[in-house]
Design a protein around this motif. Structure first.
Motif, PDB file in Angstrom:
ATOM      1  N   ALA A  67     -21.278  41.252  25.645  1.00 46.78           N
ATOM      2  CA  ALA A  67     -20.260  41.405  24.609  1.00 46.78           C
ATOM      3  C   ALA A  67     -19.923  40.096  23.922  1.00 46.78           C
ATOM      4  N   THR A  68     -19.979  39.005  24.657  1.00 43.03           N
ATOM      5  CA  THR A  68     -19.604  37.698  24.106  1.00 43.03           C
ATOM      6  C   THR A  68     -20.846  36.962  23.623  1.00 43.03           C
ATOM      7  N   PRO A  69     -20.899  36.553  22.346  1.00 44.85           N
ATOM      8  CA  PRO A  69     -22.048  35.764  21.873  1.00 44.85           C
ATOM      9  C   PRO A  69     -22.178  34.460  22.652  1.00 44.85           C
ATOM     10  N   ALA A  70     -23.398  34.022  22.850  1.00 39.19           N
ATOM     11  CA  ALA A  70     -23.612  32.715  23.481  1.00 39.19           C
ATOM     12  C   ALA A  70     -23.117  31.601  22.575  1.00 39.19           C
ATOM     13  N   LEU A  71     -23.225  31.818  21.257  1.00 43.74           N
ATOM     14  CA  LEU A  71     -22.797  30.816  20.277  1.00 43.74           C
ATOM     15  C   LEU A  71     -22.506  31.529  18.962  1.00 43.74           C
ATOM     16  N   SER A  72     -21.472  31.092  18.268  1.00 35.01           N
ATOM     17  CA  SER A  72     -21.153  31.617  16.938  1.00 35.01           C
ATOM     18  C   SER A  72     -20.989  30.457  15.974  1.00 35.01           C
ATOM     19  N   LEU A  73     -21.808  30.451  14.936  1.00 37.18           N
ATOM     20  CA  LEU A  73     -21.698  29.450  13.876  1.00 37.18           C
ATOM     21  C   LEU A  73     -20.932  30.106  12.734  1.00 37.18           C
ATOM     22  N   ASP A  92     -36.643  25.779  25.394  1.00 33.35           N
ATOM     23  CA  ASP A  92     -37.381  24.632  25.918  1.00 33.35           C
ATOM     24  C   ASP A  92     -38.280  25.064  27.073  1.00 33.35           C
ATOM     25  N   PRO A  93     -39.527  24.566  27.122  1.00 31.03           N
ATOM     26  CA  PRO A  93     -40.408  24.910  28.248  1.00 31.03           C
ATOM     27  C   PRO A  93     -39.814  24.531  29.602  1.00 31.03           C
ATOM     28  N   ASP A  94     -38.908  23.541  29.617  1.00 24.69           N
ATOM     29  CA  ASP A  94     -38.247  23.114  30.850  1.00 24.69           C
ATOM     30  C   ASP A  94     -36.817  23.633  30.929  1.00 24.69           C
ATOM     31  N   PHE A  95     -36.570  24.810  30.349  1.00 23.57           N
ATOM     32  CA  PHE A  95     -35.219  25.357  30.294  1.00 23.57           C
ATOM     33  C   PHE A  95     -34.593  25.477  31.675  1.00 23.57           C
ATOM     34  N   ALA A  96     -35.379  25.822  32.681  1.00 23.64           N
ATOM     35  CA  ALA A  96     -34.830  26.016  34.022  1.00 23.64           C
ATOM     36  C   ALA A  96     -34.101  24.775  34.525  1.00 23.64           C
ATOM     37  N   SER A  97     -34.537  23.597  34.070  1.00 25.64           N
ATOM     38  CA  SER A  97     -33.899  22.359  34.527  1.00 25.64           C
ATOM     39  C   SER A  97     -32.976  21.731  33.488  1.00 25.64           C
ATOM     40  N   ASN A  98     -33.305  21.896  32.159  1.00 25.73           N
ATOM     41  CA  ASN A  98     -32.467  21.226  31.153  1.00 25.73           C
ATOM     42  C   ASN A  98     -31.595  22.177  30.329  1.00 25.73           C
ATOM     43  N   PHE A 100     -32.043  23.737  27.538  1.00 28.71           N
ATOM     44  CA  PHE A 100     -32.042  23.467  26.103  1.00 28.71           C
ATOM     45  C   PHE A 100     -32.578  24.664  25.314  1.00 28.71           C
ATOM     46  N   VAL A 101     -31.928  24.965  24.189  1.00 28.73           N
ATOM     47  CA  VAL A 101     -32.466  25.879  23.195  1.00 28.73           C
ATOM     48  C   VAL A 101     -32.382  25.200  21.835  1.00 28.73           C
ATOM     49  N   TYR A 102     -33.228  25.633  20.895  1.00 28.53           N
ATOM     50  CA  TYR A 102     -33.346  24.998  19.588  1.00 28.53           C
ATOM     51  C   TYR A 102     -33.111  26.047  18.515  1.00 28.53           C
ATOM     52  N   LEU A 103     -32.233  25.727  17.565  1.00 28.95           N
ATOM     53  CA  LEU A 103     -31.862  26.688  16.525  1.00 28.95           C
ATOM     54  C   LEU A 103     -32.146  26.119  15.144  1.00 28.95           C
ATOM     55  N   TYR A 104     -32.607  27.000  14.265  1.00 28.33           N
ATOM     56  CA  TYR A 104     -32.809  26.676  12.852  1.00 28.33           C
ATOM     57  C   TYR A 104     -31.751  27.454  12.072  1.00 28.33           C
ATOM     58  N   TYR A 105     -30.905  26.735  11.333  1.00 32.19           N
ATOM     59  CA  TYR A 105     -29.868  27.424  10.580  1.00 32.19           C
ATOM     60  C   TYR A 105     -29.527  26.667   9.307  1.00 32.19           C
ATOM     61  N   THR A 124     -23.633  26.815  32.572  1.00 26.75           N
ATOM     62  CA  THR A 124     -24.162  27.440  33.789  1.00 26.75           C
ATOM     63  C   THR A 124     -24.189  28.959  33.671  1.00 26.75           C
ATOM     64  N   GLY A 125     -23.473  29.490  32.680  1.00 24.20           N
ATOM     65  CA  GLY A 125     -23.464  30.939  32.470  1.00 24.20           C
ATOM     66  C   GLY A 125     -24.290  31.341  31.277  1.00 24.20           C
ATOM     67  N   ASP A 126     -23.695  32.151  30.398  1.00 26.29           N
ATOM     68  CA  ASP A 126     -24.416  32.704  29.260  1.00 26.29           C
ATOM     69  C   ASP A 126     -23.856  32.249  27.923  1.00 26.29           C
ATOM     70  N   THR A 127     -23.159  31.115  27.909  1.00 28.88           N
ATOM     71  CA  THR A 127     -22.597  30.609  26.661  1.00 28.88           C
ATOM     72  C   THR A 127     -22.986  29.148  26.445  1.00 28.88           C
ATOM     73  N   ILE A 128     -22.837  28.725  25.179  1.00 31.14           N
ATOM     74  CA  ILE A 128     -23.191  27.376  24.758  1.00 31.14           C
ATOM     75  C   ILE A 128     -21.951  26.679  24.227  1.00 31.14           C
TER      76      ILE A 128
END
Length: 525
Positions: A67-73, A92-98, A100-105, A124-128
């Motif tokens: 229900a809650t967006p991870a991120l809202s711009l 990121d290929p190393d997401f499990a450790s870092n 990171f996600v990358y967005l184009y906006y 640590t959860g589902d939000t940024i």
């Protein structure tokens, strides 16, 4: 992102939630509705990330849209009019450790709209936290609101690839639009390009434009005329809205779907340093011979596949196509008969095609699906123990679909304890048969035909095995787990349910008893 008229968009928004028509043996299901979905990606733990043009990054997890967006711009940050907005996402290929996600906006800069690529960090959860943003490439003009491109993918080399459109109208001459826009011919601006950068925004050592006569363009989106942007991997594109990386290869191998102007849609092979010809050419055909196209530039890279508006397959209904969008490589070994196939979608006709290279190197297209609506993106991702094709469409206001092969469609669940005879006894008695209900428990619907489980036997008095089968049918000759006396033993299994949504268990051991634990992790329709 596209070239569709308002009439086409309104028609798509009015379409009901429905499945596309796919070949025999395949199943198309609408997973959930989501307004104007633009791009999608998977995290290593199986979460599906979906961006919306309006600026939300949503998470689909354990079979449900959170229900809650991870991120809202939101307002003041995002330009989301026309074809602008939140357009691309990569994990990121190393997401499990870092994480990171990358967005184009497209963001607001002093009243103007500019495209940007940034790195964000999941908590640590589902939000940024929006404050985690690290801007990597900025100030790529969006003068007319369309032709923003907006795709981001990691290659097997670990670098981030980015597609950028020509802006619709010339950033320097706003009246030069469409086929007259020659912005992609300017190598000193990040328009009409494929870019390649590192995870931190630096320039890879193997990028084609470095040294004398080049400069960084990541801050201002351009450099001085006569120089070349070091971020550029390939150039001369109109609107490379989507591109796709081939999986399971050591070196980058990718196809670029470049939206055409008025006559030709094209697919290009990603070539380092290549000039793909726009606006001098549309596909392999002359568009302009004046201005920056005079004289005709040498060594322009030919598309390896193109199709004409109104003439895709003469004499068939596919002549209504005319705006190429999402693309994805079919993983070899996944779908029988589809090895080495590439899928692409057309927004205007709502169809998905496969192309493969045949004799003489000729690429041939065959319709795969129809009735998919305005598809924006496609990707293969996890579907239980296998993989499936996931695609986004603007139909019905926006939908997320999954296409799988086989008689079943798999749905994941958060692991849930379905049976535990230690707390809800009695234990299984030797030679006995017990029946347990599954439907209605642990999120398993009445329509489930099969469940994916982990079966554990604890403290058996004697060696033996367990059989599990649909309640109300004859017992099978095979077992799902074997064990020794006193042993704790676990095994994964698929258990088909009977008409009542129940399954039976036979305790195949000679004396005493044993405890049974069954954890369910998914179900099949």
């Amino acid at each position: 992102m596209l070239r569709s008229t308002l009439v086409v968009l309104l028609t798509l928004l009015a379409l009901p939630l429905s499945a596309a028509t796919v070949p025999t043996g395949f199943t198309d299901v609408s997973l959930f509705a989501l307004g104007s979905p633009t791009a999608l990606a998977f995290t290593p733990d199986g979460r599906l990330l979906v961006t919306t043009q309006g600026g939300q990054l949503r998470v689909y997890k354990d079979g449900a849209l959170l229900a809650t967006p991870a991120l809202s711009l939101g307002a003041g940050v995002l330009c989301s009019n026309f074809e602008r907005g939140l357009l691309g996402v990569a994990v990121d290929p190393d997401f499990a450790s870092n994480r990171f996600v990358y967005l184009y906006y497209t963001h607001v800069v002093g009243g103007a709209c500019m495209n940007r690529v940034s790195r964000f960090t999941f908590g640590t959860g589902d939000t940024i936290d929006p404050a985690s943003e690290l801007v990597l490439v900025d100030n790529m003009p969006s003068p007319a609101g369309n032709h923003n491109a907006g795709d981001v993918h990691f290659g097997p080399d670990g670098y981030l690839y980015i597609s950028v459109g020509d802006g619709g109208c010339d950033y320097a001459s706003p009246t030069q639009c469409g086929g007259n826009n020659d912005a992609s011919r300017d190598e000193y601006i990040l328009l009409g390009k494929i870019l390649r950068i590192t995870k931190t925004g630096d320039i890879p050592a193997t990028n084609p434009f470095q040294g004398a006569g080049t400069a960084r363009c990541n801050v201002t989106g351009q450099t001085t005329a006569g120089n070349k942007c070091q971020e550029t991997f390939a150039w001369g594109f109109r609107n490379p809205f989507r591109f796709a990386m081939k999986p399971d290869v050591a070196e980058p191998y990718f196809f670029i779907n470049d939206v055409g102007q008025a006559a030709w849609e094209e697919i290009d092979f990603g070539t380092a340093g290549g000039d793909f010809g726009w606006n001098c050419r549309e596909g392999a055909h002359t568009n302009s011979t004046t201005g920056k196209c005079s004289p005709t530039p040498p060594d322009m890279v030919e598309p390896f596949f193109e199709y004409q508006h109104g003439g895709f397959v003469p004499g068939t209904s596919d002549n209504d196509c005319g705006s190429i969008t999402g693309g994805a490589f079919v993983p070899n070994g996944l779908w029988p008969g589809y090895d080495d196939a590439f899928l692409f979608a057309d927004f205007n006709c709502g169809k998905i095609f496969t192309i493969r290279q045949g004799a003489g190197g000729v690429w041939t297209a065959v319709r795969f699906a129809s009735g998919a609506g305005g598809v924006t993106s496609m990707i293969f991702g996890p579907n239980g123990p296998s993989q499936a094709l996931y695609y986004l469409t603007y139909a019905g206001g926006g939908q997320v679909h999954r296409v799988s092969f086989g008689p079943f469609d798999y749905n994941t669940l958060t692991p849930c304890r379905l049976v535990d005879t230690r707390s809800a006894g009695p234990a299984l008695a030797a030679g006995s048969t017990r029946t347990f209900n599954a439907a209605g428990s642990c999120g398993i619907p009445a329509t489930a035909s099969t469940i994916a489980v982990n079966v554990t036997v604890i403290g058996a008095s004697s060696s033996g095995n367990l059989q599990m089968w649909p309640a109300g049918t004859p017992a099978p000759a095979t077992s799902v787990i074997s064990f020794q006396a006193g042993q704790t033993r676990a095994n994964n299994a698929f258990v088909t349910l009977g008409a009542s949504g129940s399954f039976s268990v036979f305790a195949g051991f000679p004396t005493g008893s044993a405890h049974l634990v069954v954890d369910v992790v998914g179900w099949f329709e």
